[in-house]
Design an enzyme around this catalytic site. Structure first.
Site, mmCIF file in Angstrom:
data_model
loop_
_atom_site.group_PDB
_atom_site.id
_atom_site.type_symbol
_atom_site.label_atom_id
_atom_site.label_comp_id
_atom_site.label_asym_id
_atom_site.label_seq_id
_atom_site.Cartn_x
_atom_site.Cartn_y
_atom_site.Cartn_z
ATOM 1 N N GLU A 107 0.825 -1.195 0.000
ATOM 2 C CA GLU A 107 0.000 0.000 0.000
ATOM 3 C C GLU A 107 0.859 1.245 0.000
ATOM 4 O O GLU A 107 1.920 1.286 0.613
ATOM 5 C CB GLU A 107 -0.910 0.009 1.228
ATOM 6 N N CYS A 346 -2.722 7.126 9.044
ATOM 7 C CA CYS A 346 -1.652 6.483 9.803
ATOM 8 C C CYS A 346 -2.211 5.390 10.709
ATOM 9 O O CYS A 346 -3.132 5.619 11.483
ATOM 10 C CB CYS A 346 -0.937 7.541 10.634
#
Length: 355
Positions: A107, A346
């Protein structure tokens, strides 16, 4: 900081195969390689331009080379991935699932802000650190990424946005300092080949014993971000299992040494978890560790995931923590993550195909 050579320069009458895909190689390496294929040296600079600035994905598409030579090197890999999945959040953040040559999925995230375009890159397929609050570690670890697989993420985002990438943060899947050789090679390439300034590159780590000191020896101008997340050893071990073998005092000693050697300020990342590490006394304890050397604290309100029970603190609790640090004269700011709808923020980088 030197990259792995593109090829072993052994005499051959046939086009030589590089030991690694060409992406990530310097103009010097590419020049040496084309000369080994019987091409003039200036072809190396042309090849460099086509790889890094024209987005070529196959040597057969480089029109300035003869058809005969293109056919001879048709099987030499440049090292580009394919976009397996793309999701867009309302704030413009884009999450990509990229398929590598062996079928693995990693990713990366493109984060547009004003005139900037930041890319959050992965350095491993999965992550072995298994931090208790992080989605990525729940999927396990498979392997390190090679240098070309890291650089490719930046070029992919740049091409998709049709905008020059200004900043790169090594904060995606994986622990960069467990893949130091390829990460250093990728940093070199992003700086010298792609043209991103070192001070616009950020390397994040939870802290691996002796690796920060080793990194300091390279005298890089990149920003080092250390994921601290707790003000004491007991709480850090609860959140970060690897901390059991690396005491917080030893980690901070390495950080002080890094600042002394490089002259560069360290960023400390601190995820705020409601009722866990977000109390004013935690902030006061944290401040005592951070006095006497250049640093900055990024407070990151937690992004909840379904697999764990941690919650994001209230706005008042976040402000109270921030205020304590400010009163203790600690440089601090709050960083709210982007891309929540795309599962791209995050701690939420997770390969959907592994679910």
């Amino acid at each position: 900081m030197s990259a792995t050579p593109v090829t072993q320069l052994t005499p051959s009458s046939q086009p030589q195969q590089p030991c690694l895909p060409l992406l990530g190689a310097s103009v010097t390496e590419l020049t040496s390689w084309v000369q080994q294929q019987g091409q003039p040296a200036y072809r190396g600079k042309q090849l460099h331009d086509w790889i890094y600035h024209k987005g070529v994905r196959s040597l057969t598409d480089i029109s300035v080379f003869s058809k005969q030579w293109r056919a001879a090197v048709a099987d030499v890999p440049i090292g580009r991935s394919t976009i397996h999945h793309r999701s867009v959040a309302s704030d413009g953040t884009v999450k990509y699932l990229l398929q590598l040559s062996d079928g693995e999925i990693v990713e990366t995230v493109g984060i547009p802000t004003d005139k900037r375009l930041t890319v959050c890159v992965s350095t491993q397929v999965g992550c072995p650190m298994a931090c208790d609050f992080c989605a990525t570690g729940k999927g396990g670890y498979k392997r390190n990424l090679e240098r070309h697989e890291i650089v490719d993420q930046v070029l992919t985002v740049q091409e998709d946005f049709q905008q020059r990438v200004s900043h790169v943060v090594f904060m995606g899947m994986g622990e960069p300092l467990l893949n130091t050789e390829n990460v250093l090679a990728a940093l070199r390439s992003l700086n010298q080949d792609v043209g991103i300034g070192q001070r616009s590159l950020t390397l994040s780590t939870v802290g691996i014993r002796d690796r920060i000191s080793q990194l300091a020896e390279h005298h890089l101008q990149v920003t080092l971000a250390v994921s601290l997340h707790a003000p004491n050893q007991a709480l850090r071990e609860q959140l970060i299992p690897s901390a059991r073998s690396y005491h917080i005092e030893d980690l901070l000693a390495e950080c002080r040494e890094y600042v002394a050697i490089t002259g560069r300020r360290i960023s400390f990342e601190y995820i705020l978890l409601a009722g866990v590490n977000d109390l004013p006394e935690h902030a006061l304890e944290l401040s005592k560790h951070l006095r006497g050397f250049q640093n900055h604290v990024n407070l990151i309100p937690y992004n909840p995931i379904s697999e764990v029970d941690y919650k994001r603190p209230s706005g008042d609790r976040i402000q109270a923590f921030l205020t304590v640090l400010q009163q203790q004269h600690i440089a601090v700011s709050v960083r709210y993550s982007r891309g929540l709808e795309a599962d791209a923020a995050c701690g939420q980088l997770r390969t959907k195909t592994s679910r």
